[in-house]
Design a protein around this motif. Sequence first.
Motif, PDB file in Angstrom:
ATOM      1  N   ILE A 298      -2.218  -6.521  -2.923  1.00  0.00           N
ATOM      2  CA  ILE A 298      -1.131  -7.490  -3.097  1.00  0.00           C
ATOM      3  C   ILE A 298      -1.607  -8.904  -2.755  1.00  0.00           C
ATOM      4  O   ILE A 298      -1.326  -9.867  -3.481  1.00  0.00           O
ATOM      5  CB  ILE A 298       0.074  -7.078  -2.213  1.00  0.00           C
ATOM      6  N   ALA A 299      -2.359  -9.028  -1.670  1.00  0.00           N
ATOM      7  CA  ALA A 299      -2.843 -10.354  -1.281  1.00  0.00           C
ATOM      8  C   ALA A 299      -3.703 -10.947  -2.387  1.00  0.00           C
ATOM      9  O   ALA A 299      -3.663 -12.148  -2.645  1.00  0.00           O
ATOM     10  CB  ALA A 299      -3.637 -10.260   0.020  1.00  0.00           C
ATOM     11  N   GLU A 300      -4.451 -10.091  -3.060  1.00  0.00           N
ATOM     12  CA  GLU A 300      -5.277 -10.572  -4.167  1.00  0.00           C
ATOM     13  C   GLU A 300      -4.402 -10.932  -5.366  1.00  0.00           C
ATOM     14  O   GLU A 300      -4.513 -12.012  -5.931  1.00  0.00           O
ATOM     15  CB  GLU A 300      -6.303  -9.499  -4.557  1.00  0.00           C
ATOM     16  N   ALA A 361      -7.744  -7.962  14.549  1.00  0.00           N
ATOM     17  CA  ALA A 361      -6.668  -8.882  14.891  1.00  0.00           C
ATOM     18  C   ALA A 361      -5.385  -8.472  14.194  1.00  0.00           C
ATOM     19  O   ALA A 361      -4.367  -9.147  14.331  1.00  0.00           O
ATOM     20  CB  ALA A 361      -7.047 -10.303  14.478  1.00  0.00           C
ATOM     21  N   LEU A 362      -5.420  -7.383  13.425  1.00  0.00           N
ATOM     22  CA  LEU A 362      -4.253  -7.044  12.627  1.00  0.00           C
ATOM     23  C   LEU A 362      -4.221  -5.544  12.368  1.00  0.00           C
ATOM     24  O   LEU A 362      -5.213  -4.961  11.946  1.00  0.00           O
ATOM     25  CB  LEU A 362      -4.326  -7.781  11.282  1.00  0.00           C
ATOM     26  N   THR A 363      -3.072  -4.940  12.656  1.00  0.00           N
ATOM     27  CA  THR A 363      -2.859  -3.555  12.243  1.00  0.00           C
ATOM     28  C   THR A 363      -2.132  -3.624  10.899  1.00  0.00           C
ATOM     29  O   THR A 363      -1.066  -4.235  10.801  1.00  0.00           O
ATOM     30  CB  THR A 363      -2.026  -2.793  13.282  1.00  0.00           C
ATOM     31  N   ILE A 364      -2.729  -3.054   9.888  1.00  0.00           N
ATOM     32  CA  ILE A 364      -2.202  -3.235   8.536  1.00  0.00           C
ATOM     33  C   ILE A 364      -1.138  -2.203   8.206  1.00  0.00           C
ATOM     34  O   ILE A 364      -0.161  -2.505   7.520  1.00  0.00           O
ATOM     35  CB  ILE A 364      -3.368  -3.203   7.521  1.00  0.00           C
ATOM     36  N   ALA A 510       0.930 -10.407   3.169  1.00  0.00           N
ATOM     37  CA  ALA A 510       0.946  -9.306   2.205  1.00  0.00           C
ATOM     38  C   ALA A 510       1.627  -8.079   2.800  1.00  0.00           C
ATOM     39  O   ALA A 510       2.369  -7.365   2.113  1.00  0.00           O
ATOM     40  CB  ALA A 510      -0.480  -8.960   1.779  1.00  0.00           C
ATOM     41  N   CYS A 511       1.401  -7.819   4.098  1.00  0.00           N
ATOM     42  CA  CYS A 511       2.051  -6.689   4.771  1.00  0.00           C
ATOM     43  C   CYS A 511       3.572  -6.851   4.721  1.00  0.00           C
ATOM     44  O   CYS A 511       4.314  -5.894   4.459  1.00  0.00           O
ATOM     45  CB  CYS A 511       1.602  -6.596   6.225  1.00  0.00           C
ATOM     46  N   LEU A 561       4.508   2.246   7.239  1.00  0.00           N
ATOM     47  CA  LEU A 561       5.072   1.049   7.849  1.00  0.00           C
ATOM     48  C   LEU A 561       4.034  -0.051   7.681  1.00  0.00           C
ATOM     49  O   LEU A 561       2.922   0.072   8.168  1.00  0.00           O
ATOM     50  CB  LEU A 561       5.312   1.276   9.336  1.00  0.00           C
ATOM     51  N   PHE A 562       4.416  -1.111   6.990  1.00  0.00           N
ATOM     52  CA  PHE A 562       3.461  -2.197   6.801  1.00  0.00           C
ATOM     53  C   PHE A 562       3.776  -3.407   7.666  1.00  0.00           C
ATOM     54  O   PHE A 562       2.930  -4.243   7.915  1.00  0.00           O
ATOM     55  CB  PHE A 562       3.413  -2.631   5.331  1.00  0.00           C
ATOM     56  N   PHE A 563       5.063  -3.513   8.058  1.00  0.00           N
ATOM     57  CA  PHE A 563       5.470  -4.746   8.719  1.00  0.00           C
ATOM     58  C   PHE A 563       6.697  -4.451   9.565  1.00  0.00           C
ATOM     59  O   PHE A 563       7.490  -3.571   9.247  1.00  0.00           O
ATOM     60  CB  PHE A 563       5.810  -5.814   7.666  1.00  0.00           C
TER      61      PHE A 563
END
Lengths: 667, 282
Positions: A298-300, A361-364, A510-511, A561-563
């Motif tokens: 998605i970020a892309e 630094a991030l759990t996706i 994106a998350c 769970l993304f966010f």
Amino acid sequence: MTTATLVNVQELEKNFPLSGGGNYLALKGIDLEIRKGEFISLIGHSGCGKSTLLNMIAGLDLPTAGTVLVDGETVKRPGPDKMVVFQNYSLLPWLTVEQNIALAIDEVMPGLSGDERKAMIDEHIDMVGLGHAGHKLPRELSGGMRQRVAIARALAIKPKLLLLDEPFGALDALTRGNLQEKLMQICNEHQLTAVMVTHDVDEAVLLSDRIVCLTNGPGSKIGGILEVDIPRPRQRMTVVHHPSYYSLRSEIIYFLTRQKRVKQWQAKPHKVLARHGLEKVNVDLGFIPLAACAPMAIAEAKGFFSKHGLDDVHLVRETSWRGVTDGFLDQTLDAALMPSGMPTWMTAGGHGGDPVPIVTALTISRNGNEVTLAKRLAEQGVRSVEDYRNWLQSHNREPHTLGIVHPASMHNLLLRYWLAASGIDPDKDVHLQTLPPAQMLADLKDGSIDGYCIGEPWNLRATREGHGVPIVGDLEIWNGHPGKVLGVREDWALAYPNTHIALTKALLEACQFCADPAHWDEMAELLSDRRYLGMKRELISFGGGKDSEGQFAPHGEPHHLFFGAGVNRPSRTEHLWILTQLARWAEIPFPRNYVEILERICNISVFSTAARELGIEDVSYQRGPIELFDGRSFDGNDPIAYLNSVRVHRDFSVAEIPLGVPRPLAA
Amino acid sequence: MTTSTTPIANRGDRSAPTGLALWWKNNRKLILPPIFGIGGFLLFWQLSASLGLTKLAGPLSLFTEERTRELLFYPFFDRGGLDKGLFLHSMSSLSRVALGYTLAAVVGIAAGIAVGLNKGLDRAFDPLFQFLRMVAPLAWVPIALVLFQNNQPAAIFVIFITSIWPILINTAEGVRQIPQDYRNVALVLQMSSRRFFTKVLIPSALPYIFTGLRISIGLAWLAIIAAEIVMPGTPGIGFFIWDAYQNSYVSDIVLGVIWIGAIGLVLDRLMAWLQQRISPGQ
């Protein structure tokens, strides 16, 4: 005496002078011991120096440094005790088949009487099945027949060591197959020691006791040695059914593909492009095809990377987590989606080399994993873990294998936790095997594994295609466990701090996008593309299974769970739990300096900066102790006491893991 | 051939060609063009001679000139001295060629192997060989005469020095071109140099050696004429032509030239046949 060493290659190095001056370093630091009676294959891409190594064992070429010992003596020149079968047969075209073999016999055994000599020639011609062609000239024979003559000639002089340089490379598949069987039979009957150069993976697995994989030149070295544990005598048509066959095969293919990728990577220029106040805007971002890679896709697709200044992000699709590990080790990847256990695992040296500090630094993603058991078990009434335990007890004569994707993945840790808490020892009662996802489904289908624990879409696929039945979801084991995280090397993070923040921002955004059920159709459509998952969009789901009260169904449906509150912030307690579990199953020693390690793994300041700059307000969230399904909670205050208190565990050790001072990548 | 084709032809159409006619049908494309070509050339030559366009006698003069006709039909007569039939002249020339050429073959093959095996020798002598092989046979004649002060050995030397280069250079190339695979086989079997020489080197280089020998036989034959023309008083086909020229027997010259061409052709075919016999199909 069968284990005595015949060939000993020590610290071998080979330099070729180049015509334009300078040297080409073909091989470096090769150490290899070959036992009597062993069949060894050398495999690698063209130009990796495998023929050079063979020639040095043969004495046709001398090493620049290091030694080759055959039977304890340094090889200084070629000789009939180290007979070579060349790729292009090397028969003398003016001599008949018999004369070619006779030439070798006359040279090596001059004292033979006429009858003995004749008998010997005939014996070896018959051995390779060429009795009818003794009087023919090589040019009257087919390629396969010529190679058989070359083998007969080599065997006739009874060498200690048979060296084969791509012996079947120029033959058609059918002839190759027949000759492979013939060679195998002859080697077995005469207890030959042989070294073969090949680029054919199946040939290597079929014929060898050990397979030596050589890395790409310049400076090729041994990248790995695989033991082939398939019992002899082997048959070409039946070895493929041996459980080790495909894992060996995929191991070699993985190695070769990896070598190719590194070569391609090296062929491209790799400049660090600094722009927009970021230290590096060109980022190679690794992932493997799983539903949890959605935020990257998605970020892309939505341009989140360029929005945050990362103009040149390249998504690199790996086929296994091992590819991600290797990409970090040789620094062909800048960052990657990784299982949440991988940062601690690599930082503690679980991959088997020096510890490589990894920062997240991030759990996706969280959740989204499930245990699937084969349909045949469900048909025998296995519905729960208790049923499985009882079933295992009644079927304890057969081996039971469960598939996992990586030792450091949450699937492995949760599966083990679940089994152990239910009285099944995950190492003694069953065997957990690391398999690529696509292979798991195939193995489940043909019954060689009992089940697996993995993320989507592989559980959904097994259910939909009727090969497996979901038995427990991660919601029931640990609801909200970390699934995939964003990982980078610590030295990378220190060298490119602003890039790290930008990457975290892009993926966090994106998350957020991915967490909205309204976007799931679009995401499934995007992921079905060949660049990502390459499968039917109906099989890709992110959380379809909610019941009437809006709760996720406990199992049978995905539930990513993304966010959300506390979803994306890296948690030291969680990584500590992972450390205890990795130590519990003896993947790594438990680090005495675990506080330092956790401090370095979890980069909360990067996450906080990214969240603040995006205007997301969950920075202050504090997580309580972790609650697992068996009622035990983990607060992280005394991990060693916790480890000692769990019922099933391996003999774990506690050790200091030296990480050195944090230091940025040299520019 | 006729017996095998007849029944097949009989089975079919009656008008289908049989026997000789069939053979002619199949081969006329190979036979007719050279007949036309050679015939046309001879006709043109005869016409231009008859019309007085050139002083050169036409081909028919071989039969019309009585002296030439005698030489044509009686090649074996020997009236003593230099007055001999053309066959005998040719034989003296050939014996000279045989001597010079054999010498050239022996020395050329030996030197070629030495040069082919040894890079140092190759570097030392290759420029010299390349230079010397460009020197025309005629240019060697005065040098040979100065060297030997005598017609007979000088003529042999000219043949030798002209024909040695292709043998030498081809042999050297043949030795250099021995495939590394064959050398590796010899190395692995630890063959002695003598065995390597007889079992691998010679058989492997043989096709190259023969190519050299075949080119050289032509050159040797070319050289003999040159040698004899300028070395009068020795019987030989070269002398015969030179003598005929001195006496303005133009048709004799034509006959001599035909003999030379024919013998050269036979020699070349002979070498080709020998090559085929000794190293078939390589």
